[in-house]
Design an enzyme around this catalytic site. Structure first.
Site, short mmCIF file in Angstrom:
data_model
loop_
_atom_site.label_atom_id
_atom_site.label_comp_id
_atom_site.label_asym_id
_atom_site.label_seq_id
_atom_site.Cartn_x
_atom_site.Cartn_y
_atom_site.Cartn_z
N ASP A 190 0.90 -1.14 0.00
CA ASP A 190 0.00 0.00 0.00
C ASP A 190 0.94 1.19 0.00
OD1 ASP A 190 -1.41 2.29 0.91
OD2 ASP A 190 -3.02 1.00 1.59
N HIS A 191 1.07 1.88 -1.13
CA HIS A 191 2.18 2.82 -1.24
C HIS A 191 2.04 3.99 -0.27
CE1 HIS A 191 -0.44 5.18 -3.92
NE2 HIS A 191 0.36 6.19 -3.72
N HIS B 209 -5.77 2.98 1.32
CA HIS B 209 -4.97 4.09 1.84
C HIS B 209 -5.63 4.78 3.05
CE1 HIS B 209 -2.97 3.26 -1.80
NE2 HIS B 209 -3.64 4.06 -2.61
C1 BG6 Z 1 -3.52 4.83 -6.18
C2 BG6 Z 1 -4.88 4.94 -6.83
O1 BG6 Z 1 -3.50 3.74 -5.29
O2 BG6 Z 1 -3.23 6.03 -5.48
C3 BG6 Z 1 -4.91 6.14 -7.77
O3 BG6 Z 1 -5.14 3.74 -7.56
C4 BG6 Z 1 -4.50 7.39 -7.03
O4 BG6 Z 1 -6.22 6.30 -8.32
C5 BG6 Z 1 -3.17 7.19 -6.30
O5 BG6 Z 1 -4.37 8.44 -7.99
C6 BG6 Z 1 -2.85 8.37 -5.42
O6 BG6 Z 1 -1.56 8.24 -4.91
P1 BG6 Z 1 -0.71 9.53 -4.55
O7 BG6 Z 1 0.53 8.97 -3.93
O8 BG6 Z 1 -0.43 10.26 -5.84
O9 BG6 Z 1 -1.52 10.36 -3.62
#
Ligand code: BG6
Length: 483
Positions: free
Chosen positions: A171-172, A234
């Site tokens: 989960d980044h 997230h």
């Molecule tokens: C991803 C979603 O997990 O997270 C995307 O699939 C979203 O739809 C993205 O744009 C948002 O990540 P960040 O790090 O740019 O806020």
């Protein structure tokens, strides 16, 4: 040391995030000199063709931060190879095995940046070819299921061939610097803990707003929607870190044990509560940062009558001693006014103002933790304005991490890749966390399916449907930008 095998190596995520992250780790001396990178996908490509793509991806998505020299790029490309692999073709895995045997590394990290339908066939073939015994680890990308049952099926399929501690569910958001800082803020300082509960906290807001639309992913997104794309993973991960009890130590399972308790304590909504405590919206045409943008329904790959939500706001509640009665407002949306990710802790108002009626309506103290675009922690206090008489205003004690430390900022994908290579599971999601999150999402999803009237629209470039403000107003609160 490690060989990194990237399934889905020619895909969008590989191009935008994973390859640049790997290259940045290489340039910054974080990878072993025996490191080898193998991209794998169905397309028939020569090593040289794949290297060209890798080079283009680095040029487009790594430029500013990687600070590399042409020699470093060449050195990285020399370690880059390609394997044509059809997930269901045993012979292709035999070829991969032979490539792996030529590498001097003693650990392999397989990264599955593919659709979840390919997880089981890939892992099965890896197992049949004896590639996932010993030190091998497998990273899997979201979406990890569409609901609780499919998430359980994915977990069961992976567990047929892998031990839980070999599975790295990414989960980044957990790789973002401020998420770890949140652990430090909560558990390395003494003054917050006595306040961190229902006695002192009025509400908590977790908001991730994006300015982008669905980009080239219209078809995928339309089958997913904001609840599955952002909230299930997230937002709930952030919530679980804000709300968890102190873990016994900072080890992966100690932290995950506490997070899962929070996810299990989330109050599950009845259909009636879903209609009162959730808001969903879809953007129509508008303007973001002054530039006109089309409606969601006009995006390529999206059906013109789509009912998929691109915005969600929820009043979540946690049924436990620490948090009973404290609303956790969650919000996320595409094509919103600004790009930001913020956690706001609103403290309770003072019991009585000695400063008279004119000073009563001031907003009470709040702690704002910004994950992006800037990384900061701000504590808003009341102070007297200079001059005659007493006029109170909000002042912020501001901890700006860009100013506070000049250390290199590590992108979340790079951090998580390195953690996976080093066998650190702390910032990855455990099977029980994944299913507990889905168990909370499922009733919302099914109530929405039977309520076709509930989808509101909002103008692109706004803060979402008005109903999302009403949701907070009912609890005497408002979103950060409304002050
Ligand atoms: C991803 C979603 O997990 O997270 C995307 O699939 C979203 O739809 C993205 O744009 C948002 O990540 P960040 O790090 O740019 O806020």
């Amino acid at each position: 040391m490690t060989t990194f095998v990237l399934f889905g190596g020619t895909g969008d995520l590989a191009k935008r995030k994973i390859i640049p992250a790997l290259f940045s780790a290489f340039v910054n001396g974080r990878l072993d000199k025996n490191f080898m990178f193998i991209g794998a996908a169905r397309e028939a490509l020569a090593d040289e063709d794949f290297r060209q793509r890798v080079s283009a991806s680095i040029e487009s998505y790594c430029a500013k931060d990687c600070g590399s020299t042409p020699e470093q790029l060449q050195a990285f490309l020399a370690k880059t190879h390609y394997a044509k692999i059809d997930a269901r073709e045993a012979a292709d895995f035999q070829g991969l095995k032979e490539k792996l045997h030529t590498s001097e590394s003693n650990a392999t990290l397989f990264y599955l940046a593919t659709g979840p339908d390919l997880f089981e066939p890939i892992v099965q073939q890896l197992s049949v070819h004896d590639l996932v015994s010993g030190n091998a680890r497998v990273v899997v990308e979201k979406p990890l299921g569409r609901d609780a049952q499919s998430a359980r099926d994915i977990n069961a399929a992976l567990r047929k061939y892998l031990k839980e501690n070999q599975i790295y569910r990414i989960d980044h958001y957990l790789g973002k610097e401020m998420v770890q800082n949140l652990l430090a803020l909560r558990f390395a300082n003494s003054f917050l803990e006595p306040l961190w509960n229902r006695k002192w906290i009025q509400d908590v807001q977790i908001s991730i707003s994006e300015q982008v639309g669905v980009e080239s992913r219209g078809d995928f997104y339309d089958h997913t929607g904001a609840l599955r794309d952002m909230v299930q993973n997230h937002l709930l991960q952030l919530l679980s870190i804000v709300a968890m009890e102190p873990p016994v130590n900072a080890g992966a399972d100690s932290i995950r044990d506490e997070k899962v308790k929070v996810l299990r304590a989330l109050h599950k909504f009845t259909p009636d509560e879903v209609s009162k405590k959730t808001v969903r919206g879809q953007y129509r045409a508008g303007a973001v940062d002054g530039k006109p943008v089309i409606s969601y329904q006009a995006e390529p790959g999206v059906p013109t009558a789509s009912r998929t939500e691109t915005f969600v706001a929820i009043r979540a509640e946690i049924d436990n001693w620490r948090w009973a009665g404290v609303p956790f407002f969650l919000r996320t949306g595409k094509r919103m006014a600004t790009r930001s990710a913020e956690i706001t802790i609103n403290f309770k108002p003072i019991p009585y103002s000695i400063f008279g009626a004119s000073q009563r309506n001031l907003r009470s103290n709040r702690l704002v933790i910004s994950l992006q675009p800037e990384e900061s922690v701000e504590l808003f206090l009341k102070a007297k304005e200079p001059g005659e008489g007493i006029r109170l205003s909000d002042v912020a004690l501001n901890l700006d991490f860009a100013e506070a430390s000049s250390s290199r900022r590590v992108e979340s994908y790079e951090r998580l890749l390195l953690d996976a290579m080093h066998g650190d599971l702390t910032l990855f999601v455990r099977d029980d966390e994944l299913t507990a999150a889905w168990d909370w999402i499922d009733p919302i999803m099914s109530a929405w399916q039977s309520d076709t009237e509930g989808l509101k629209s909002y103008i692109a470039g706004s803060w979402g449907p008005a109903a999302a403000s009403y949701l907070l107003a009912q609890s005497g609160s408002s979103w950060g930008e409304e002050f």
